[in-house]
Design an enzyme around this catalytic site. Structure first.
Site, short mmCIF file in Angstrom:
data_model
loop_
_atom_site.label_atom_id
_atom_site.label_comp_id
_atom_site.label_asym_id
_atom_site.label_seq_id
_atom_site.Cartn_x
_atom_site.Cartn_y
_atom_site.Cartn_z
N CYS A 152 -76.10 -74.22 -103.97
CA CYS A 152 -75.52 -73.43 -105.07
C CYS A 152 -74.12 -72.89 -104.78
CB CYS A 152 -76.42 -72.28 -105.48
SG CYS A 152 -78.15 -72.45 -105.12
N ARG A 162 -82.82 -74.65 -93.25
CA ARG A 162 -83.66 -73.50 -93.57
C ARG A 162 -84.49 -73.18 -92.35
NH1 ARG A 162 -85.67 -75.11 -99.68
NH2 ARG A 162 -83.56 -75.20 -100.54
N GLN A 191 -81.65 -82.65 -100.52
CA GLN A 191 -82.29 -82.68 -101.84
C GLN A 191 -81.51 -83.58 -102.79
OE1 GLN A 191 -82.00 -78.54 -102.90
NE2 GLN A 191 -84.18 -78.22 -102.55
N ASP A 219 -80.07 -82.88 -105.43
CA ASP A 219 -79.76 -81.59 -106.02
C ASP A 219 -78.61 -81.70 -107.01
OD1 ASP A 219 -80.00 -78.90 -106.35
OD2 ASP A 219 -78.95 -78.35 -104.50
N HIS A 227 -76.26 -78.97 -109.94
CA HIS A 227 -76.05 -77.74 -110.68
C HIS A 227 -75.38 -78.09 -111.99
CE1 HIS A 227 -76.83 -76.26 -106.65
NE2 HIS A 227 -77.32 -75.20 -107.27
N LYS A 279 -88.24 -70.53 -113.03
CA LYS A 279 -88.13 -71.97 -112.79
C LYS A 279 -89.36 -72.71 -113.26
CE LYS A 279 -89.91 -71.30 -108.13
NZ LYS A 279 -90.05 -71.86 -106.82
N HIS A 295 -80.12 -74.99 -111.96
CA HIS A 295 -80.24 -75.59 -110.63
C HIS A 295 -81.43 -76.53 -110.76
CE1 HIS A 295 -78.48 -71.81 -108.60
NE2 HIS A 295 -78.81 -71.39 -109.80
#
Ligand SMILES: [Zn+2]
Ligand SMILES: [Zn+2]
Length: 638
Positions: free
Chosen positions: A334, A363, A381, A383, A385, A464, A510
């Site tokens: 993000c 993480r 990921q 991923d 946005h 989410k 996201h």
């Protein structure tokens, strides 16, 4: 409220009833829906799990909690841990129970006790069955601190937990028959709910403090009925055979090393699968109007203070100090996406702006929770946005749900959705959250997607939709997530110029659909049991010359296939043909091609398709077209 006045209780369907303060949660549920109350093993009071014997004292919302709900499942696992502790103490009277939490796949309880033997487990199992037959209830008592200390005077572990209870709070204990355990609860109403409890095994665990005794950990799993347990044990045996860690090692997909715990090393075969998955996703991203970015892995602490990660996610972050300044390794993409959006003036004409990033994320996960590819410390990921306006939310999320559907169909996975709402600590205003939660619920309903609601499980910055996949054994896996965020763009002071000429703050979605490559490859490995469909198989074709005399022709076939982009290898004739065919079967190669005199003479190949005992004769161009076509269609037949 005046003493004795009725209070209002709201149920999941919106119905409200007036109740006397002190009425039991279970009674209220039974009056609301006898059918749904019958399935309840506990209740949710204002989103918090409570016993069915919980007495409501103020107005609030009440819902049944069942074994199908994750929180209900955990209540049952943890209740089973009590039953286990009771049986252990009955079997070995000087055993000291320490703690017994639910885990990802069951429960455990740690005991300070002499080393256990398999014979102990049999006796413990028999003691558990006796309790279940007696239908002993779980009953809650609240004690003051000194009473609790007297009760657990012999158990230093429990005394330590009692010392941790905040001053002024009562200490709660639960009685199960003659056994009493310190616990916050809640639990199932009685041990009849634990008919399908099974002890899976035990192991010694090393204590984290050097002066402490080693403990014995007993692991188990619980189901409300015996048939459900039997079904689980059947699937578990199959799951052991499919364990991605075993298959990953045999097929050389990935390895782990002690000097980098939780950080996967992808081997060449594993990288083939990751790259094919990436290609699959990239094709979709191009069609759906995404652009790709790459942003740093490390950011100064101030960036994470702005994003909220520093306050809400710090315990999951790795931090480095560089030239005396703190930097965080990004746990999510993000911040980089926010900084890129804010790097210049933006216009409404650019929205929705879809920025995808496949960067390594770090993480911190405790070493005890690491599990193959399923729980790692470094991950990537699929991923993205998406920066958009209020009106663009619904169509965009509809497209995302379509993509979930398409991706799951490709992999023959079934899926379901879960709507997770505002957690206990959250960024921003409750009103924004209510709106975002309502929008997500509306889109799911209008798209005809069935979903469960999960109170309090949202991310700290947004509610989410979590995507839960089911694999070929019917096991659920949480992978993708779609989050609707009003907070982070504001905190980064993001703006775009609207059609009205004024500046507005965008909203951000996201989203990750397959989740992390690590977890997704782990899930897929077990889903297909290592029988990769041709488009994902690290080696798609293996060529076997019958004797050395056919080697040159075999190399010709290899070159021909390779020129078409097919992944192929050659098993030379230094081993017997049946042995090599068998090895290819064990390696789960989708196509095995044999070349002997006849094939060399007429330009054909003898093809064994994985899973079939008979070979098929095909011309070389025919075979090539067949393989290329299945790969192109991403045919998922094994
Ligand atoms: Zn408990
Ligand atoms: Zn994000």
């Amino acid at each position: 409220m005046a003493a004795g006045a009725n209070l209002v209780v709201v149920f999941p369907d919106g119905r409200q009833v007036e109740a006397k303060p002190g009425t039991l949660a279970g009674e209220l549920l039974a009056a609301w829906s006898p059918e749904r109350a019958g399935h309840a093993l506990a209740a949710l009071w204002n989103g918090k799990p409570v016993d069915l014997t919980f007495r409501v004292a103020e107005k609030g919302s009440l819902a049944p909690l069942t074994f199908e709900d994750r929180a209900g499942w955990e209540v049952l696992q943890h209740s089973a841990a009590h039953l286990l502790a009771k049986a252990v103490v009955e079997t070995i009277p000087d055993a000291l129970p320490t703690q017994g939490p639910p885990t990802d796949d069951g429960f455990f309880y740690d005991f300070d006790v002499r080393p256990l033997t398999p014979g102990d487990l049999d006796a413990i199992d028999a003691a558990m069955k006796r309790s279940v037959a007696a239908r002993e209830p779980f009953s809650r008592r609240e004690l003051d601190r000194s009473e609790a200390e007297r009760l657990f005077a012999r158990n230093p572990y429990k005394l330590r937990y009692i010392a941790d209870v905040p001053p002024g709070e009562p200490v709660s204990v639960y009685d199960t028959g003659t056994f009493t355990d310190l616990c916050r609860g809640p639990h199932v109403p009685n041990v009849h709910w634990l008919r399908g409890v099974h002890v899976l095994g035990f192991s010694a665990i090393t204590p984290d403090r050097p002066e402490a005794h080693p403990l014995q950990r007993i692991r188990g799993v619980g189901f409300p009925t015996r048939p459900e347990l039997d079904e689980y044990l059947k699937i578990r045996a199959e799951a052991v055979a499919r364990d991605h860690r075993t298959i990953g090692q045999r097929q050389e997909l990935f390895v782990f090393a002690d000097h980098a715990p939780g950080f996967p090393f992808w081997l060449p075969n594993g990288m083939v699968i990751v790259r094919e998955l990436e290609k699959f996703v990239q094709e979709h991203l191009r069609k759906a109007g995404y652009s790709e970015i790459r942003t740093p892995l490390l950011f100064a602490r101030s960036v994470f203070e702005t994003s909220g990660h520093w306050d809400h996610y710090r315990e999951n972050m790795f931090v480095s100090v560089i030239e005396g300044k703190e930097y965080g390794w990004k746990p999510m993409n993000c911040p980089g996406a926010m900084l890129i959006f804010g790097s210049r003036a933006r216009s409404y004409r650019e929205l929705p702006l879809r920025l995808a990033e496949f960067a390594p994320l770090h993480r911190y996960e405790a070493s005890g929770t690491l599990h193959g590819l399923m729980r790692v410390r470094e991950l990537v990921q699929d991923d993205a946005h998406i920066f958009l306006t209020e009106e663009q939310i619904e169509p965009e999320i509809r497209v995302l749900l379509e993509w979930v559907k398409e991706a799951c169909a490709t992999f023959r996975l079934t899926w379901s959705a879960e709507l997770s709402t505002r957690p206990a600590t959250f960024l921003g205003e409750a009103a924004d959250w209510d709106r975002a939660e309502a929008v997500l619920g509306d889109v799911l309903r209008s798209a005809g997607v069935e979903f469960r609601a999960s109170a309090g499980e949202g991310a700290f910055y947004a509610p989410k939709i979590d995507i839960h996949l089911k694999d070929s054994l019917g096991r659920p896996w949480q992978t993708g997530t779609i989050q609707l965020d009003y907070q982070m763009p504001r905190r980064f002071h993001l703006e775009y110029q609207g059609a009205d000429g004024r500046l507005h703050t965008p909203i951000v979605v996201h989203r990750t659909i397959l989740g992390t490559w690590e977890r997704f490859v782990g899930v897929l490995t077990e889903h297909v049991a290592g029988r990769w469909p041709p488009w994902l198989a690290p080696i798609q074709v293996r060529v076997l010359p019958v004797t050395d005399a056919h080697s040159a022709a075999a190399r010709g076939v290899v070159d021909e296939l390779r020129a078409e982009g097919i992944r192929v290898d050659l098993a030379p004739s230094d081993e017997s043909l049946p042995k090599r065919v068998r090895a290819a079967e064990l390696d789960r190669i989708p196509y095995v091609v044999v070349l002997g005199d006849r094939e060399v003479a007429d330009g054909s190949v003898s093809v064994r398709i994985r899973g079939s005992k008979v070979a098929r004769m095909m011309s070389r161009p025919e075979f090539l077209a067949h393989v290329a076509d299945r790969v192109r269609r991403r045919d998922f037949d094994p």
